[in-house]
Design an enzyme around this catalytic site. Structure first.
Site, PDB file in Angstrom:
ATOM      1  N   ASP A  99       0.866  -1.182   0.000  1.00 34.28           N
ATOM      2  CA  ASP A  99       0.000   0.000   0.000  1.00 34.28           C
ATOM      3  C   ASP A  99       0.905   1.235   0.000  1.00 34.28           C
ATOM      4  O   ASP A  99       1.473   1.602   1.026  1.00 34.28           O
ATOM      5  CB  ASP A  99      -0.905  -0.001   1.230  1.00 34.28           C
ATOM      6  CG  ASP A  99      -2.015  -1.045   1.151  1.00 34.28           C
ATOM      7  OD1 ASP A  99      -1.814  -2.064   0.459  1.00 34.28           O
ATOM      8  OD2 ASP A  99      -3.052  -0.853   1.795  1.00 34.28           O
ATOM      9  N   LYS A 162      -6.639   3.414  -3.560  1.00 33.44           N
ATOM     10  CA  LYS A 162      -7.051   3.440  -2.159  1.00 33.44           C
ATOM     11  C   LYS A 162      -7.307   4.885  -1.767  1.00 33.44           C
ATOM     12  O   LYS A 162      -6.521   5.775  -2.104  1.00 33.44           O
ATOM     13  CB  LYS A 162      -5.966   2.804  -1.283  1.00 33.44           C
ATOM     14  CG  LYS A 162      -6.268   2.786   0.210  1.00 33.44           C
ATOM     15  CD  LYS A 162      -5.159   2.038   0.949  1.00 33.44           C
ATOM     16  CE  LYS A 162      -5.283   2.164   2.455  1.00 33.44           C
ATOM     17  NZ  LYS A 162      -4.199   1.450   3.174  1.00 33.44           N
ATOM     18  N   LYS A 194      -9.980   0.395  -2.807  1.00 32.76           N
ATOM     19  CA  LYS A 194     -10.024   0.190  -1.364  1.00 32.76           C
ATOM     20  C   LYS A 194     -10.502   1.472  -0.703  1.00 32.76           C
ATOM     21  O   LYS A 194      -9.920   2.540  -0.897  1.00 32.76           O
ATOM     22  CB  LYS A 194      -8.652  -0.203  -0.800  1.00 32.76           C
ATOM     23  CG  LYS A 194      -8.685  -0.382   0.735  1.00 32.76           C
ATOM     24  CD  LYS A 194      -7.374  -0.878   1.285  1.00 32.76           C
ATOM     25  CE  LYS A 194      -7.394  -0.914   2.812  1.00 32.76           C
ATOM     26  NZ  LYS A 194      -6.110  -1.384   3.382  1.00 32.76           N
TER      27      LYS A 194
END
Length: 243
Positions: A99, A162, A194
């Site tokens: 991430d 994300k 996400k």
């Protein structure tokens, strides 16, 4: 259409959850507890600081639950060499997913090259690992910036967009998620979203699931395309699952 009940939302949401501990007070016993919860909930992944990747990978071996870690987090700095070194180490320690925080301040001042170069470099280093690019949408200046950042990340090789680190004053919003989903759809790629930070109730989770269904179609949502960073709701989701 009737609103889905909490039990239906929970049963759908738990397999999409990235169960996370990125607190400053995280310890090895807390990671063990996180992994136990991950197993009991049947979640998609845990997300932990790089120093806990080895432990998470060891404890969850054979479970099918993936181990994610954060890079360039949470500041979204511009040191590409450091991001690459940290990514290489995390993968060596057993991370399945990276991430990465987009250098969003560079992006906002018009330096798209720095942002793109970091994503591309981490993409190349990550190999088959899943790359989620955190846009920090609460710090971007409205939907146009979110749209442009989404497009940049997707073109540079992101597997997921994300929304947020969860460390900024404004985290995920439905408005940002809608823009990101529209860019994923327009890209024609099999990328995912996400939603992270700012989810305060099971009803919030249901609203994001409904948004994804509306934009992407009812069969799109799954662990390979949609994740939730809603660890504070884990207990509520587990309770609702049995209802």
């Amino acid at each position: 259409m009737d609103e889905p009940d909490a039990g239906a939302v929970a049963r759908r949401a738990l397999p999409l959850l990235d169960l996370t501990d990125l607190s400053e007070t995280c310890t090895e016993p807390k990671i063990d507890a996180l992994c136990r919860d991950a197993r009991s909930g049947g979640v998609a992944a845990i997300c932990v600081w790089p120093r806990f990747v080895t432990q998470g990978a060891r404890v969850l071996k054979g479970s099918g639950i993936r181990v994610a870690t954060v890079i360039n987090f949470p500041a979204g700095g511009e040191d590409c060499a450091r991001a690459l070194d940290d990514t290489t180490e995390a993968l060596r320690d057993g991370a399945d997913e990276i991430d990465l925080v987009l250098p969003y301040r560079a992006f906002l001042r018009g330096d798209s090259d720095t942002a793109r170069d970091m994503v591309e470099a981490v993409r190349d280093t990550s190999g088959s690992a899943v790359l989620k690019v955190i846009l920090e949408t609460g710090e971007l200046a409205g939907p146009d910036a979110i749209r442009r950042a989404s497009r940049l990340a997707l073109e540079a090789g992101a597997d997921f967009l994300k929304t947020s680190t969860g460390k900024s004053p404004v985290s995920a919003t439905p408005e940002a998620a809608e823009v990101m989903l529209a860019e994923i759809r327009a890209s024609g790629r099999s990328a995912g979203l996400k939603v992270s930070g700012g989810l305060r109730s099971v009803a919030d989770v249901g609203a994001y699931l409904a948004l994804a269904d509306r934009i992407m179609g009812p069969d799109w949502v799954g662990p390979k395309t949609f994740r939730l960073g809603a660890s504070s709701l884990f207990g509520a989701l587990m309770q609702a699952r049995e209802s």
